[in-house]
Structure formats: C-alpha cells, structure tokens
Design a protein around this motif. Structure first.
Motif, PDB file in Angstrom:
ATOM      1  N   PRO A   1      -0.950  -6.801  22.020  1.00  0.00           N
ATOM      2  CA  PRO A   1      -1.674  -5.524  21.934  1.00  0.00           C
ATOM      3  C   PRO A   1      -1.560  -4.855  20.575  1.00  0.00           C
ATOM      4  O   PRO A   1      -2.543  -4.296  20.068  1.00  0.00           O
ATOM      5  CB  PRO A   1      -1.017  -4.671  23.026  1.00  0.00           C
ATOM      6  CG  PRO A   1       0.347  -5.226  23.179  1.00  0.00           C
ATOM      7  CD  PRO A   1       0.217  -6.698  22.921  1.00  0.00           C
ATOM      8  N   LEU A   2      -0.367  -4.900  19.970  1.00  0.00           N
ATOM      9  CA  LEU A   2      -0.168  -4.194  18.711  1.00  0.00           C
ATOM     10  C   LEU A   2      -1.015  -4.805  17.597  1.00  0.00           C
ATOM     11  O   LEU A   2      -1.763  -4.101  16.899  1.00  0.00           O
ATOM     12  CB  LEU A   2       1.314  -4.222  18.326  1.00  0.00           C
ATOM     13  CG  LEU A   2       1.686  -3.485  17.036  1.00  0.00           C
ATOM     14  CD1 LEU A   2       1.304  -2.006  17.133  1.00  0.00           C
ATOM     15  CD2 LEU A   2       3.178  -3.636  16.736  1.00  0.00           C
ATOM     16  N   LEU A   3      -0.922  -6.115  17.443  1.00  0.00           N
ATOM     17  CA  LEU A   3      -1.678  -6.774  16.372  1.00  0.00           C
ATOM     18  C   LEU A   3      -3.169  -6.835  16.689  1.00  0.00           C
ATOM     19  O   LEU A   3      -3.993  -6.848  15.769  1.00  0.00           O
ATOM     20  CB  LEU A   3      -1.111  -8.171  16.103  1.00  0.00           C
ATOM     21  CG  LEU A   3       0.339  -8.204  15.595  1.00  0.00           C
ATOM     22  CD1 LEU A   3       0.783  -9.641  15.346  1.00  0.00           C
ATOM     23  CD2 LEU A   3       0.477  -7.375  14.313  1.00  0.00           C
ATOM     24  N   SER A   4      -3.532  -6.884  17.969  1.00  0.00           N
ATOM     25  CA  SER A   4      -4.962  -6.840  18.328  1.00  0.00           C
ATOM     26  C   SER A   4      -5.578  -5.521  17.885  1.00  0.00           C
ATOM     27  O   SER A   4      -6.701  -5.486  17.376  1.00  0.00           O
ATOM     28  CB  SER A   4      -5.137  -7.028  19.837  1.00  0.00           C
ATOM     29  OG  SER A   4      -4.782  -8.321  20.238  1.00  0.00           O
ATOM     30  N   ALA A   5      -4.842  -4.419  18.085  1.00  0.00           N
ATOM     31  CA  ALA A   5      -5.348  -3.115  17.656  1.00  0.00           C
ATOM     32  C   ALA A   5      -5.431  -3.027  16.138  1.00  0.00           C
ATOM     33  O   ALA A   5      -6.414  -2.515  15.578  1.00  0.00           O
ATOM     34  CB  ALA A   5      -4.445  -2.004  18.202  1.00  0.00           C
ATOM     35  N   LEU A   6      -4.419  -3.536  15.456  1.00  0.00           N
ATOM     36  CA  LEU A   6      -4.391  -3.458  13.991  1.00  0.00           C
ATOM     37  C   LEU A   6      -5.464  -4.321  13.337  1.00  0.00           C
ATOM     38  O   LEU A   6      -5.936  -4.005  12.240  1.00  0.00           O
ATOM     39  CB  LEU A   6      -3.002  -3.889  13.476  1.00  0.00           C
ATOM     40  CG  LEU A   6      -1.847  -2.918  13.768  1.00  0.00           C
ATOM     41  CD1 LEU A   6      -0.513  -3.543  13.362  1.00  0.00           C
ATOM     42  CD2 LEU A   6      -2.055  -1.597  13.029  1.00  0.00           C
ATOM     43  N   THR A   7      -5.861  -5.405  14.016  1.00  0.00           N
ATOM     44  CA  THR A   7      -6.846  -6.326  13.427  1.00  0.00           C
ATOM     45  C   THR A   7      -8.217  -6.199  14.079  1.00  0.00           C
ATOM     46  O   THR A   7      -9.064  -7.077  13.915  1.00  0.00           O
ATOM     47  CB  THR A   7      -6.357  -7.783  13.564  1.00  0.00           C
ATOM     48  OG1 THR A   7      -6.175  -8.092  14.961  1.00  0.00           O
ATOM     49  CG2 THR A   7      -5.031  -7.993  12.848  1.00  0.00           C
ATOM     50  N   SER A   8      -8.462  -5.102  14.802  1.00  0.00           N
ATOM     51  CA  SER A   8      -9.707  -4.973  15.564  1.00  0.00           C
ATOM     52  C   SER A   8     -10.953  -4.954  14.686  1.00  0.00           C
ATOM     53  O   SER A   8     -12.044  -5.250  15.168  1.00  0.00           O
ATOM     54  CB  SER A   8      -9.655  -3.709  16.424  1.00  0.00           C
ATOM     55  OG  SER A   8      -9.495  -2.551  15.613  1.00  0.00           O
ATOM     56  N   ARG A   9     -10.809  -4.608  13.412  1.00  0.00           N
ATOM     57  CA  ARG A   9     -11.966  -4.563  12.514  1.00  0.00           C
ATOM     58  C   ARG A   9     -12.094  -5.830  11.663  1.00  0.00           C
ATOM     59  O   ARG A   9     -13.009  -5.933  10.859  1.00  0.00           O
ATOM     60  CB  ARG A   9     -11.873  -3.325  11.610  1.00  0.00           C
ATOM     61  CG  ARG A   9     -12.075  -2.014  12.352  1.00  0.00           C
ATOM     62  CD  ARG A   9     -11.909  -0.808  11.443  1.00  0.00           C
ATOM     63  NE  ARG A   9     -12.295   0.435  12.108  1.00  0.00           N
ATOM     64  CZ  ARG A   9     -11.510   1.114  12.937  1.00  0.00           C
ATOM     65  NH1 ARG A   9     -10.282   0.666  13.174  1.00  0.00           N
ATOM     66  NH2 ARG A   9     -11.945   2.219  13.523  1.00  0.00           N
ATOM     67  N   TRP A  10     -11.182  -6.772  11.809  1.00  0.00           N
ATOM     68  CA  TRP A  10     -11.244  -8.001  11.020  1.00  0.00           C
ATOM     69  C   TRP A  10     -12.328  -8.919  11.575  1.00  0.00           C
ATOM     70  O   TRP A  10     -12.534  -8.984  12.793  1.00  0.00           O
ATOM     71  CB  TRP A  10      -9.918  -8.730  11.054  1.00  0.00           C
ATOM     72  CG  TRP A  10      -8.787  -8.030  10.344  1.00  0.00           C
ATOM     73  CD1 TRP A  10      -8.704  -6.712  10.027  1.00  0.00           C
ATOM     74  CD2 TRP A  10      -7.576  -8.624   9.887  1.00  0.00           C
ATOM     75  NE1 TRP A  10      -7.516  -6.438   9.397  1.00  0.00           N
ATOM     76  CE2 TRP A  10      -6.799  -7.598   9.296  1.00  0.00           C
ATOM     77  CE3 TRP A  10      -7.055  -9.911   9.910  1.00  0.00           C
ATOM     78  CZ2 TRP A  10      -5.548  -7.834   8.737  1.00  0.00           C
ATOM     79  CZ3 TRP A  10      -5.806 -10.143   9.366  1.00  0.00           C
ATOM     80  CH2 TRP A  10      -5.067  -9.123   8.784  1.00  0.00           C
ATOM     81  N   PRO A  11     -13.031  -9.668  10.723  1.00  0.00           N
ATOM     82  CA  PRO A  11     -13.980 -10.680  11.215  1.00  0.00           C
ATOM     83  C   PRO A  11     -13.263 -11.674  12.117  1.00  0.00           C
ATOM     84  O   PRO A  11     -12.159 -12.126  11.809  1.00  0.00           O
ATOM     85  CB  PRO A  11     -14.489 -11.346   9.932  1.00  0.00           C
ATOM     86  CG  PRO A  11     -14.247 -10.342   8.856  1.00  0.00           C
ATOM     87  CD  PRO A  11     -13.007  -9.604   9.245  1.00  0.00           C
ATOM     88  N   ARG A  12     -13.883 -12.020  13.236  1.00  0.00           N
ATOM     89  CA  ARG A  12     -13.223 -12.858  14.244  1.00  0.00           C
ATOM     90  C   ARG A  12     -12.835 -14.235  13.704  1.00  0.00           C
ATOM     91  O   ARG A  12     -11.740 -14.723  13.978  1.00  0.00           O
ATOM     92  CB  ARG A  12     -14.125 -13.024  15.465  1.00  0.00           C
ATOM     93  CG  ARG A  12     -14.562 -11.731  16.113  1.00  0.00           C
ATOM     94  CD  ARG A  12     -13.414 -10.950  16.753  1.00  0.00           C
ATOM     95  NE  ARG A  12     -12.739 -10.058  15.822  1.00  0.00           N
ATOM     96  CZ  ARG A  12     -11.726  -9.271  16.140  1.00  0.00           C
ATOM     97  NH1 ARG A  12     -11.257  -9.274  17.366  1.00  0.00           N
ATOM     98  NH2 ARG A  12     -11.167  -8.484  15.245  1.00  0.00           N
TER      99      ARG A  12
ATOM    100  N   ALA B   1     -12.265 -15.256  10.557  1.00  0.00           N
ATOM    101  CA  ALA B   1     -11.170 -15.165   9.588  1.00  0.00           C
ATOM    102  C   ALA B   1      -9.847 -14.875  10.288  1.00  0.00           C
ATOM    103  O   ALA B   1      -8.793 -15.417   9.921  1.00  0.00           O
ATOM    104  CB  ALA B   1     -11.474 -14.073   8.558  1.00  0.00           C
ATOM    105  N   LEU B   2      -9.895 -14.037  11.313  1.00  0.00           N
ATOM    106  CA  LEU B   2      -8.677 -13.708  12.053  1.00  0.00           C
ATOM    107  C   LEU B   2      -8.131 -14.943  12.773  1.00  0.00           C
ATOM    108  O   LEU B   2      -6.922 -15.214  12.728  1.00  0.00           O
ATOM    109  CB  LEU B   2      -8.980 -12.593  13.058  1.00  0.00           C
ATOM    110  CG  LEU B   2      -7.816 -12.162  13.953  1.00  0.00           C
ATOM    111  CD1 LEU B   2      -6.625 -11.714  13.124  1.00  0.00           C
ATOM    112  CD2 LEU B   2      -8.266 -11.056  14.912  1.00  0.00           C
ATOM    113  N   LEU B   3      -9.010 -15.696  13.430  1.00  0.00           N
ATOM    114  CA  LEU B   3      -8.558 -16.892  14.142  1.00  0.00           C
ATOM    115  C   LEU B   3      -7.943 -17.906  13.182  1.00  0.00           C
ATOM    116  O   LEU B   3      -6.916 -18.530  13.490  1.00  0.00           O
ATOM    117  CB  LEU B   3      -9.730 -17.517  14.899  1.00  0.00           C
ATOM    118  CG  LEU B   3     -10.253 -16.725  16.104  1.00  0.00           C
ATOM    119  CD1 LEU B   3     -11.537 -17.354  16.629  1.00  0.00           C
ATOM    120  CD2 LEU B   3      -9.204 -16.649  17.205  1.00  0.00           C
TER     121      LEU B   3
END
Length: 391
Positions: free
Chosen positions: A56-67, A69-71
C-alpha cells in the motif's frame, strides 16, 4: 492471451519462486546457519511483512508513475534483492535480502492485478487475474522443486542466484511485451487515497483474505518438515512431491478463476474455503502414511490458492464502486492482506511447532480456514446490496 499478460505471468513466476522456495529450503538453511527450525520458518514471515508494508505505501507513492516503467523498475529491484540473498553470509543478511525482494513483490501484484484486468473484457477479468497468478502456481510446479533440488545439491545460496536469473528474464519480458500506453486513471490526492481504509466492504474482504489465505500457511510453511518428520520421506524425495503439489495448484488456480467468472466471487470463495478446511482436517489424519499423505497434498494444492483470483476480483469490484480513484491502493491493501496472512500463518505455525508440535499445524490451519468461511457467509448478506460511495 495478450502478450502483455504473458509478461505479467513471467514476472509472477519469478516472484512466486522466491517467495515460497524458502519452504523447501527451511531444513537446509536451519542446519547451515545454525538456527532453529522456527527461526528459519520466520524467513517466510519477514518476506510477507515486507510485502504487506510495501504494497500500500509504495503503491500510493508511485500512483502517478507510468505503469510499464514501474513494472520494469520493480523487477529490477526484485532481481537485485535475490542477488543479495545469493551473497548473504548469514541469517541477518538473508533477512535483509528477503525484505528487499518483498518490497518489490507487494507493488508488483497491486499494480499488475489492475493492469491484467485492463487487458481483457470485463467478463473475463477473473480469468485474466488467474492467468497472471498462474505464474505463481507454475512456480510451485517448476521453480520451487527446482530451487529445492539446487539448494540440496549446490547449497541454498545457489537457489537465489537461479531466482535472480528468473527475475532478469521477467524484466526483459516486461520491457518487450508490456505496452507503454496502458490506461492510467488520475491518482487521487494522498488524503483521499487512504479513505480506502474507511470502507467497511473493503475491510471485510481484507479480513477474508488474511485469514483464509494465511490459515493454510500455518501448515504449508512446514510442508517439507511434515513430509520428512511425520511421513518419513527422504530429503531427495521432496522435489517430486512438491512438483506434484505445484501441478495441482496450477489446475486449482485456473479452476478458481473460471468458478469466479461463472458464479461470482462470493459463491466461489464459499466453495473453496469449505473444501480447503475439509482437506486440512484430512491432512491431520493422513500425515503418517506416505501414500495417503501424497493424495492429501494433491487435494490440498487443488484448493489452497484457487481463492486468490476471487479475492482480488472482489476487491477490485468493491473499489471501483466505492473509491474509484484509489483502485491501485485498494488492490495494494489486499496484497498486504495476503501477506499479513502469510506472515501471521508462518508465525502461528512457528508457535504451534514450538509449543504443541508439528502434527498440530493442519488442525490449527483448518480452524482458521473455517473462520474465513464464516466471514464469507457474512459477506454474502451484503453482496447483493448497493455499495457505499464516498462523497
């Protein structure tokens, strides 16, 4: 099947291998690092807690990152963590490596589960979810037995090197196959995202996930020890039994996805939790007989993880209707619930082994699964009612 879904499945395979390969290596690690069996078993809990906190913590922090690139970044972190485990000189450094890989795991599945459902029509969402999570089940079939065999013949360090290679392959698959234009809804402000925790419908599902999924882990964490100490299997015989278990898990996972698409997640969960509790009771009765234990283990695999797509689909449906601008975070909290269940199950299992004995683990696991079945029945009372919306 969309090629992007194949990429997600490859990554799930790598992650599934590193999460549960430790189960087959617990006796080996305990002996090599001179720690107790329960202490070695807590390596499962440490990993799960890292997932639970990170999702949950990192999902919230990275919610605006392109999917995409994040993966890719997550699989890079995952690979790095396994390389650290490969070089770990002792228990403490191995714990740190497990934390590092666990953080990557949590965000991957919270984001990956949402991406998987976007790649197919809505009526096939559970099957898409089951396909992605089938990477976890293929890890049972191939990755975990292979890692156990490597650990027993070349040392447990080598198992993590092999998993790092799996992670690298998954990273390259994500680069090549995941599209860059994945739909990404606008992220809600930070304070609104955390309203997920104020939704009773979601909290009820999280409880079902933690208790129902984690209950089985009370016994599963010590599967290798049950096979050796209770039934008398030799260490070299563990690989084939774990592979047979994994094949059964793969079939059960796909069946769970189809069951969910056909009957809905609540009915699917009631069936799966009911069957799982029955199998765990049977495990407690058959663990001293090699042939009966093998048959029970096969039945266990068929129902142990078939609840995963149903639980995740249920969360996504609830989140889309109650907190539509925080779906990633809602999915992340369910990944946390899965892994709080894993951590709690492994910890309870360690306490049961220490205070009562190894033979008691299936009975305690069955009791927790029955609690999840009761929660499912409670949820059925609300499943047909209009869900709350946040205003």
């Amino acid at each position: 099947m969309p090629l992007a879904l194949l990429a997600l499945t490859l990554a799930a395979f790598a992650i599934g291998t590193t999460e549960f390969v430790i189960v087959g290596l617990i006796p080996t690690i305990a002996g090599d690092l001179h720690v107790s069996l329960p202490s070695a078993g807590l390596l499962v809990s440490v990993y799960a807690l890292a997932v639970a906190i990170g999702a949950p913590l990192l999902s919230a922090l990275t919610s605006r990152w392109p999917r995409k690139a994040l993966l890719i970044g997550l699989m890079g972190l995952f690979t790095l963590g396994n390389l650290v485990a490969w070089q770990a000189p002792g228990y403490a450094s191995l714990v740190m490596a497990r934390i590092l890989t666990g953080l990557a795991h949590g965000v991957f599945f919270s984001v990956g589960s949402v991406v998987a459902t976007q790649l197919v029509p809505r009526e096939k969402a559970a099957r898409a979810m089951a396909t992605m999570f089938s990477g976890m089940t293929v890890a049972f079939v191939l990755g975990i037995p292979l890692g156990t065999w490597i650990g027993q013949h070349f040392g447990w360090h080598a198992s993590f090197l092999v998993v790092a290679v799996f992670g690298l392959i998954a990273l390259l698959g994500a680069m090549a196959l995941v599209p860059a234009d994945i739909e990404q809804p606008p992220a809600a402000p930070w304070n609104r995202q955390w309203q997920v925790l104020l939704q009773p419908d979601l909290l009820r599902v999280y409880a079902m996930t933690a208790i129902g999924y984690g209950g089985s882990l009370i016994a599963f964490t010590y599967l290798a020890s049950i096979l050796q100490q209770m039934a008398g299997f030799a260490p070299k015989q563990l690989g084939p039994v774990l592979m047979a278990y994994g094949i059964s898990v793969a079939v059960g996972n796909l069946w769970g996805g189809r069951l969910t698409d056909r009957h809905g997640p609540i009915i699917a969960l009631a069936i799966l939790f009911g069957l799982l509790s029955l199998v765990l009771v049977t495990l407690g009765l058959t663990m001293h007989s090699k042939p009966l234990l093998v048959m029970t283990v096969l039945a266990w695999g068929a129902v142990a993880f078939g609840n995963v797509p149903a639980l995740q689909v249920l969360v996504l449906r609830q989140a889309e209707r109650t907190v539509p601008d925080a779906v990633d975070l809602a999915a992340g909290f369910n990944i946390s619930a899965f892994n709080l269940g894993v951590a709690g199950g492994a910890w309870i299992g360690a306490e049961v082994v220490t205070r009562i004995g190894l033979a008691a683990t299936p009975w305690i696991a069955a009791a927790f699964t029955l609690i999840a079945l009761a929660l499912t029945g409670w949820s059925a009372r609300y499943d047909s009612l209009p869900l709350r919306t946040t205003g």
